[in-house]
Enzyme design. Structure first.
Site, PDB file in Angstrom:
ATOM      1  N   LYS A   1      13.757  -8.180  26.625  1.00 28.19           N
ATOM      2  CA  LYS A   1      12.718  -7.171  26.330  1.00 28.19           C
ATOM      3  C   LYS A   1      13.336  -5.774  26.392  1.00 28.19           C
ATOM      4  CE  LYS A   1       8.374  -9.481  27.558  1.00 28.19           C
ATOM      5  NZ  LYS A   1       7.232  -9.588  28.440  1.00 28.19           N
TER       6      LYS A   1
ATOM      7  N   GLU B   1      10.837 -21.527  33.090  1.00 30.57           N
ATOM      8  CA  GLU B   1      10.739 -20.249  33.800  1.00 30.57           C
ATOM      9  C   GLU B   1      10.852 -20.394  35.320  1.00 30.57           C
ATOM     10  OE1 GLU B   1       8.084 -17.147  32.267  1.00 30.57           O
ATOM     11  OE2 GLU B   1       7.478 -18.546  30.721  1.00 30.57           O
TER      12      GLU B   1
ATOM     13  N   HIS C   1       6.936 -40.736  14.734  1.00 34.88           N
ATOM     14  CA  HIS C   1       7.301 -40.664  13.314  1.00 34.88           C
ATOM     15  C   HIS C   1       8.568 -39.836  13.091  1.00 34.88           C
ATOM     16  CE1 HIS C   1       3.525 -42.589  12.114  1.00 34.88           C
ATOM     17  NE2 HIS C   1       3.046 -41.960  13.181  1.00 34.88           N
TER      18      HIS C   1
HETATM   19  O1  PA5 Z   1       6.297 -15.560  31.519  1.00 36.42           O
HETATM   20  C1  PA5 Z   1       6.536 -14.447  31.045  1.00 36.42           C
HETATM   21  O2  PA5 Z   1       6.859 -13.454  31.737  1.00 36.42           O
HETATM   22  C2  PA5 Z   1       6.426 -14.266  29.557  1.00 36.42           C
HETATM   23  O3  PA5 Z   1       6.223 -15.477  28.904  1.00 36.42           O
HETATM   24  C3  PA5 Z   1       5.316 -13.247  29.220  1.00 36.42           C
HETATM   25  O4  PA5 Z   1       4.053 -13.786  29.447  1.00 36.42           O
HETATM   26  C4  PA5 Z   1       5.468 -12.817  27.753  1.00 36.42           C
HETATM   27  O5  PA5 Z   1       6.728 -12.186  27.594  1.00 36.42           O
HETATM   28  C5  PA5 Z   1       4.373 -11.868  27.291  1.00 36.42           C
HETATM   29  O6  PA5 Z   1       4.134 -10.838  28.208  1.00 36.42           O
HETATM   30  P1  PA5 Z   1       2.626 -10.522  28.610  1.00 36.42           P
HETATM   31  O7  PA5 Z   1       2.109 -11.787  29.196  1.00 36.42           O
HETATM   32  O8  PA5 Z   1       2.719  -9.427  29.610  1.00 36.42           O
HETATM   33  O9  PA5 Z   1       1.936 -10.117  27.351  1.00 36.42           O
END
Ligand code: PA5
Length: 352
Positions: free
Chosen positions: A346, A236, A252
């Protein structure tokens, strides 16, 4: 490659990820206070604990599972799904965590947990989860909004830990939390951009990982969560693919893949997450595997845990990964904050 010691490079960080990373010790402190003052869930005759969330909202649950794996007498399960496992019922404590409060899978799990009569706690900055918790009603811990979920680990993890201690399900966590906050403050001072690469571990690691495929190895029921966190932070923040696995399992299966890696083995850089308190058998396992990998990988870096308590040691392994992913983003000229692919998918799902 750009020079990480030239502070001009920080201009790539347009949305201020650096400050959020530096503030982790403060987030842990605030999270502790939120947990100490929160309304408690019912918590009678708890036989299992489930933390339900996705992505940045799931990692706090994973950290809780790994941290408490040798202490908590009831199993801790992390659920990253629309549905809950069959064992969830009135004797299960379910913590539903969504930073935004609008994650489809997590809202669905909340509704299902209610229908099954589970004992519930919600943690969120708002959104539909806050509304559903209010209507139910179930206790809801509200954290500040407006940050990337992955930077809110201190806010999402620490209240759960403190609440479990207040419910008597685990020992008091005052001392390990205090040690963790102090250690994180020291590490933040060592990892900040003003400290030159030759004495700044994350900068050095980012330089090693630049142009390579990072392979992160941790240890089952301890640094497994950290290896996963390194990987997802590299995804990310740095916008790169990475992989992770855990000892002893990786010896393994995964090791065989080193004979025919998807890329030239010389493109793969291994990070080994080490701890002076790892079992002697695990230490031997890692040493033998490291010698095997040494002949194949572009390089291997060991990162060692610091601190006394299990909690401080876990965070001391996790924190350099956050900064490494940050510095790697700067080296690659990408802003660490935006996660366009997640947002795009999303949106597509919401309109499909
Ligand atoms: O890093 C991110 O933006 C995602 O991994 C979010 O955490 C994930 O999509 C879930 O969203 P939220 O944390 O708002 O529930």
């Amino acid at each position: 490659m750009v020079n990480l010691d030239d502070l001009e490079v920080l201009q790539v960080d347009r949305e201020g990820m650096l400050q959020l990373l530096l503030d982790l010790p403060e987030h842990v402190q605030t999270g502790e206070r939120l947990g100490l003052t929160a309304d408690l869930p019912r918590a009678t005759d708890v036989r299992a604990i489930v933390i339900s969330g996705l992505g940045g909202s799931a990692v706090g649950g994973e950290l809780l599972r790994a941290y408490l794996s040798m202490e908590c007498r009831v199993p801790i399960w992390v659920n990253r799904h629309y549905v809950l496992p069959a064992f969830v019922g009135p004797q299960t404590l379910v913590c539903v965590v969504s930073y935004s409060g609008n994650t489809e899978e997590t809202l669905s799990a909340f509704a299902e947990a209610r229908a099954r009569g589970a004992q519930l706690l919600a943690i969120t900055s708002g959104g539909q989860l806050a509304e559903m918790a209010e209507q139910a009603p179930v206790p809801c811990i509200r954290v500040s909004g407006g940050m990337p979920p992955r930077t809110t680990l201190g806010y999402l993890f620490t209240p759960m830990l403190t609440v479990l201690a207040r419910l008597g399900l685990i020992a008091d966590q005052n001392a390990p939390i205090a040690e963790t906050i102090d250690l994180l403050r020291e590490l933040a001072a060592q990892y900040r951009p003003g400290i030159e690469t030759f004495r700044n571990l994350p900068k050095e690691l980012a330089t090693q990982l630049y142009g390579k495929f990072p392979v992160i190895y941790g240890v089952q029921d301890f640094s497994d969560v950290v290896a996963y966190r390194w990987r997802t932070q590299l995804n990310e923040n740095s916008k790169v693919l990475a992989s992770h696995h855990v000892f002893p399992e990786l010896r393994h299966n995964e090791v065989v893949g080193w004979d025919r890696p998807p890329r030239r083995a010389q493109d793969l850089w291994v990070v080994l997450l080490r701890d002076s308190q790892e079992l002697a058998k695990i230490a031997r396992d890692i040493e033998v595997t490291r010698a095997f990998l040494q002949e194949r990988a572009a390089g291997i870096t060991e990162v060692w845990a610091q601190g006394r308590s299990r909690l401080a040691r876990l965070f001391s392994l996790l924190y350099p990964g956050d900064f490494t992913s940050y510095y790697l983003a700067l080296l690659r000229g990408v802003d660490p904050s935006p996660v366009r692919a997640i947002d795009l998918l999303k949106e597509r799902l919401a309109s499909s």
